[in-house]
Design a protein around this motif. Sequence first.
Motif, PDB file in Angstrom:
ATOM      1  N   SER A 196       0.849  -1.186   0.000  1.00 23.87           N
ATOM      2  CA  SER A 196       0.000   0.000   0.000  1.00 23.87           C
ATOM      3  C   SER A 196       0.885   1.236   0.000  1.00 23.87           C
ATOM      4  O   SER A 196       2.099   1.146   0.236  1.00 23.87           O
ATOM      5  CB  SER A 196      -0.932   0.013   1.212  1.00 23.87           C
ATOM      6  OG  SER A 196      -0.186   0.056   2.413  1.00 23.87           O
ATOM      7  N   GLY A 197       0.258   2.385  -0.243  1.00 24.07           N
ATOM      8  CA  GLY A 197       0.981   3.649  -0.169  1.00 24.07           C
ATOM      9  C   GLY A 197       1.309   4.278  -1.503  1.00 24.07           C
ATOM     10  O   GLY A 197       1.756   5.428  -1.544  1.00 24.07           O
ATOM     11  N   GLY A 198       1.119   3.562  -2.588  1.00 22.66           N
ATOM     12  CA  GLY A 198       1.413   4.137  -3.896  1.00 22.66           C
ATOM     13  C   GLY A 198       0.372   5.164  -4.291  1.00 22.66           C
ATOM     14  O   GLY A 198      -0.798   5.037  -3.968  1.00 22.66           O
ATOM     15  N   ARG A 199       0.820   6.205  -4.965  1.00 22.80           N
ATOM     16  CA  ARG A 199      -0.084   7.254  -5.441  1.00 22.80           C
ATOM     17  C   ARG A 199       0.645   8.138  -6.427  1.00 22.80           C
ATOM     18  O   ARG A 199       1.819   7.915  -6.737  1.00 22.80           O
ATOM     19  CB  ARG A 199      -0.603   8.102  -4.285  1.00 22.80           C
ATOM     20  CG  ARG A 199       0.456   8.848  -3.479  1.00 22.80           C
ATOM     21  CD  ARG A 199      -0.190   9.715  -2.415  1.00 22.80           C
ATOM     22  NE  ARG A 199       0.792  10.375  -1.564  1.00 22.80           N
ATOM     23  CZ  ARG A 199       1.342  11.556  -1.865  1.00 22.80           C
ATOM     24  NH1 ARG A 199       1.041  12.183  -2.987  1.00 22.80           N
ATOM     25  NH2 ARG A 199       2.209  12.101  -1.031  1.00 22.80           N
ATOM     26  N   SER A 213       4.263   0.637   2.133  1.00 24.28           N
ATOM     27  CA  SER A 213       4.191  -0.368   3.183  1.00 24.28           C
ATOM     28  C   SER A 213       3.849  -1.711   2.576  1.00 24.28           C
ATOM     29  O   SER A 213       3.188  -1.788   1.534  1.00 24.28           O
ATOM     30  CB  SER A 213       3.123   0.008   4.219  1.00 24.28           C
ATOM     31  OG  SER A 213       3.424   1.236   4.839  1.00 24.28           O
ATOM     32  N   CYS A 214       4.276  -2.757   3.236  1.00 28.77           N
ATOM     33  CA  CYS A 214       3.966  -4.122   2.824  1.00 28.77           C
ATOM     34  C   CYS A 214       3.592  -4.885   4.085  1.00 28.77           C
ATOM     35  O   CYS A 214       4.455  -5.148   4.937  1.00 28.77           O
ATOM     36  CB  CYS A 214       5.173  -4.749   2.141  1.00 28.77           C
ATOM     37  SG  CYS A 214       5.008  -6.500   1.771  1.00 28.77           S
ATOM     38  N   ALA A 215       2.326  -5.201   4.209  1.00 30.06           N
ATOM     39  CA  ALA A 215       1.822  -5.909   5.381  1.00 30.06           C
ATOM     40  C   ALA A 215       1.805  -7.400   5.115  1.00 30.06           C
ATOM     41  O   ALA A 215       1.355  -7.848   4.043  1.00 30.06           O
ATOM     42  CB  ALA A 215       0.422  -5.420   5.718  1.00 30.06           C
ATOM     43  N   ALA A 216       2.277  -8.167   6.078  1.00 30.60           N
ATOM     44  CA  ALA A 216       2.346  -9.613   5.925  1.00 30.60           C
ATOM     45  C   ALA A 216       1.337 -10.291   6.831  1.00 30.60           C
ATOM     46  O   ALA A 216       1.057  -9.822   7.945  1.00 30.60           O
ATOM     47  CB  ALA A 216       3.744 -10.101   6.252  1.00 30.60           C
ATOM     48  N   SER A 217       0.818 -11.401   6.356  1.00 28.85           N
ATOM     49  CA  SER A 217      -0.053 -12.251   7.166  1.00 28.85           C
ATOM     50  C   SER A 217       0.350 -13.698   6.913  1.00 28.85           C
ATOM     51  O   SER A 217       1.041 -14.014   5.946  1.00 28.85           O
ATOM     52  CB  SER A 217      -1.512 -12.016   6.822  1.00 28.85           C
ATOM     53  OG  SER A 217      -1.767 -12.334   5.472  1.00 28.85           O
ATOM     54  N   GLY A 218      -0.098 -14.549   7.807  1.00 29.25           N
ATOM     55  CA  GLY A 218       0.330 -15.937   7.717  1.00 29.25           C
ATOM     56  C   GLY A 218       1.565 -16.117   8.568  1.00 29.25           C
ATOM     57  O   GLY A 218       1.577 -15.759   9.730  1.00 29.25           O
ATOM     58  N   ARG A 219       2.602 -16.636   8.010  1.00 28.81           N
ATOM     59  CA  ARG A 219       3.846 -16.831   8.738  1.00 28.81           C
ATOM     60  C   ARG A 219       4.473 -15.493   9.101  1.00 28.81           C
ATOM     61  O   ARG A 219       4.371 -14.534   8.354  1.00 28.81           O
ATOM     62  CB  ARG A 219       4.812 -17.664   7.888  1.00 28.81           C
ATOM     63  CG  ARG A 219       6.015 -18.200   8.616  1.00 28.81           C
ATOM     64  CD  ARG A 219       6.806 -19.122   7.695  1.00 28.81           C
ATOM     65  NE  ARG A 219       8.106 -19.455   8.231  1.00 28.81           N
ATOM     66  CZ  ARG A 219       9.053 -20.083   7.560  1.00 28.81           C
ATOM     67  NH1 ARG A 219       8.827 -20.450   6.310  1.00 28.81           N
ATOM     68  NH2 ARG A 219      10.213 -20.342   8.118  1.00 28.81           N
ATOM     69  N   THR A 220       5.121 -15.409  10.252  1.00 28.03           N
ATOM     70  CA  THR A 220       5.683 -14.161  10.719  1.00 28.03           C
ATOM     71  C   THR A 220       6.763 -13.644   9.781  1.00 28.03           C
ATOM     72  O   THR A 220       7.595 -14.399   9.267  1.00 28.03           O
ATOM     73  CB  THR A 220       6.251 -14.326  12.140  1.00 28.03           C
ATOM     74  OG1 THR A 220       6.792 -13.079  12.563  1.00 28.03           O
ATOM     75  CG2 THR A 220       7.320 -15.398  12.187  1.00 28.03           C
ATOM     76  N   ALA A 226       7.718  -6.532  14.633  1.00 27.64           N
ATOM     77  CA  ALA A 226       6.626  -6.594  15.614  1.00 27.64           C
ATOM     78  C   ALA A 226       5.282  -6.284  14.955  1.00 27.64           C
ATOM     79  O   ALA A 226       4.248  -6.796  15.382  1.00 27.64           O
ATOM     80  CB  ALA A 226       6.902  -5.616  16.745  1.00 27.64           C
ATOM     81  N   LYS A 227       5.323  -5.435  13.918  1.00 24.89           N
ATOM     82  CA  LYS A 227       4.101  -5.078  13.192  1.00 24.89           C
ATOM     83  C   LYS A 227       3.936  -5.905  11.927  1.00 24.89           C
ATOM     84  O   LYS A 227       2.984  -5.697  11.173  1.00 24.89           O
ATOM     85  CB  LYS A 227       4.112  -3.596  12.839  1.00 24.89           C
ATOM     86  CG  LYS A 227       4.051  -2.678  14.043  1.00 24.89           C
ATOM     87  CD  LYS A 227       3.984  -1.213  13.610  1.00 24.89           C
ATOM     88  CE  LYS A 227       3.867  -0.300  14.822  1.00 24.89           C
ATOM     89  NZ  LYS A 227       3.825   1.129  14.430  1.00 24.89           N
ATOM     90  N   ASN A 228       4.882  -6.802  11.672  1.00 22.98           N
ATOM     91  CA  ASN A 228       4.817  -7.638  10.473  1.00 22.98           C
ATOM     92  C   ASN A 228       4.734  -6.799   9.203  1.00 22.98           C
ATOM     93  O   ASN A 228       3.977  -7.119   8.271  1.00 22.98           O
ATOM     94  CB  ASN A 228       3.627  -8.596  10.539  1.00 22.98           C
ATOM     95  CG  ASN A 228       4.074 -10.044  10.628  1.00 22.98           C
ATOM     96  OD1 ASN A 228       5.207 -10.346  10.965  1.00 22.98           O
ATOM     97  ND2 ASN A 228       3.162 -10.947  10.318  1.00 22.98           N
ATOM     98  N   THR A 229       5.508  -5.732   9.157  1.00 13.51           N
ATOM     99  CA  THR A 229       5.408  -4.777   8.060  1.00 13.51           C
ATOM    100  C   THR A 229       6.788  -4.384   7.546  1.00 13.51           C
ATOM    101  O   THR A 229       7.716  -4.170   8.326  1.00 13.51           O
ATOM    102  CB  THR A 229       4.640  -3.519   8.492  1.00 13.51           C
ATOM    103  OG1 THR A 229       3.356  -3.895   8.992  1.00 13.51           O
ATOM    104  CG2 THR A 229       4.447  -2.565   7.327  1.00 13.51           C
ATOM    105  N   LEU A 230       6.866  -4.277   6.233  1.00  9.76           N
ATOM    106  CA  LEU A 230       8.051  -3.815   5.517  1.00  9.76           C
ATOM    107  C   LEU A 230       7.750  -2.438   4.946  1.00  9.76           C
ATOM    108  O   LEU A 230       6.616  -2.161   4.560  1.00  9.76           O
ATOM    109  CB  LEU A 230       8.373  -4.784   4.380  1.00  9.76           C
ATOM    110  CG  LEU A 230       9.500  -4.428   3.426  1.00  9.76           C
ATOM    111  CD1 LEU A 230      10.848  -4.624   4.101  1.00  9.76           C
ATOM    112  CD2 LEU A 230       9.388  -5.269   2.161  1.00  9.76           C
TER     113      LEU A 230
END
Length: 121
Positions: free
Chosen positions: A7-10, A21-28, A75-79
């Motif tokens: 997300s975050g592109g514009r 930002s790149c949010a991850a789900s599933g495996r940490t 900790a936020k699972n985010t890149l």
Amino acid sequence: QVQLVESGGRLVQAGGSLRLSCAASGRTLSSYSMGWFRQAPGKEREFVAAISSSGGSTYYADPAKGRFTISRDNAKNTLYLQMNSLKPEDTAVYYCAAKDGIPLATGYDYWGQGTQVTVSS
């Protein structure tokens, strides 16, 4: 397995800044080295930056050096990708990716769907 959502592109003017930002789900996320890639219209996808699983090591392609900063919050699972001094040639779809092992420009196993960044002159 990990799922990635960018997300975050514009649309932004040349010289401006964006943070992707790149949010991850599933495996940490802390299990993986992470990377950012981009693909401009009519061009091959190219490596932008990579970061080790701990965040202690980072690597950049020449066009990104000095302008972009890759970081992660496990900790936020985010890149993140902080992009400054943007140029029209930075216009592309930006993808995040994850891999086991050391952070390199190749060998990524998991990819997000991409977020569009458009830089106007």
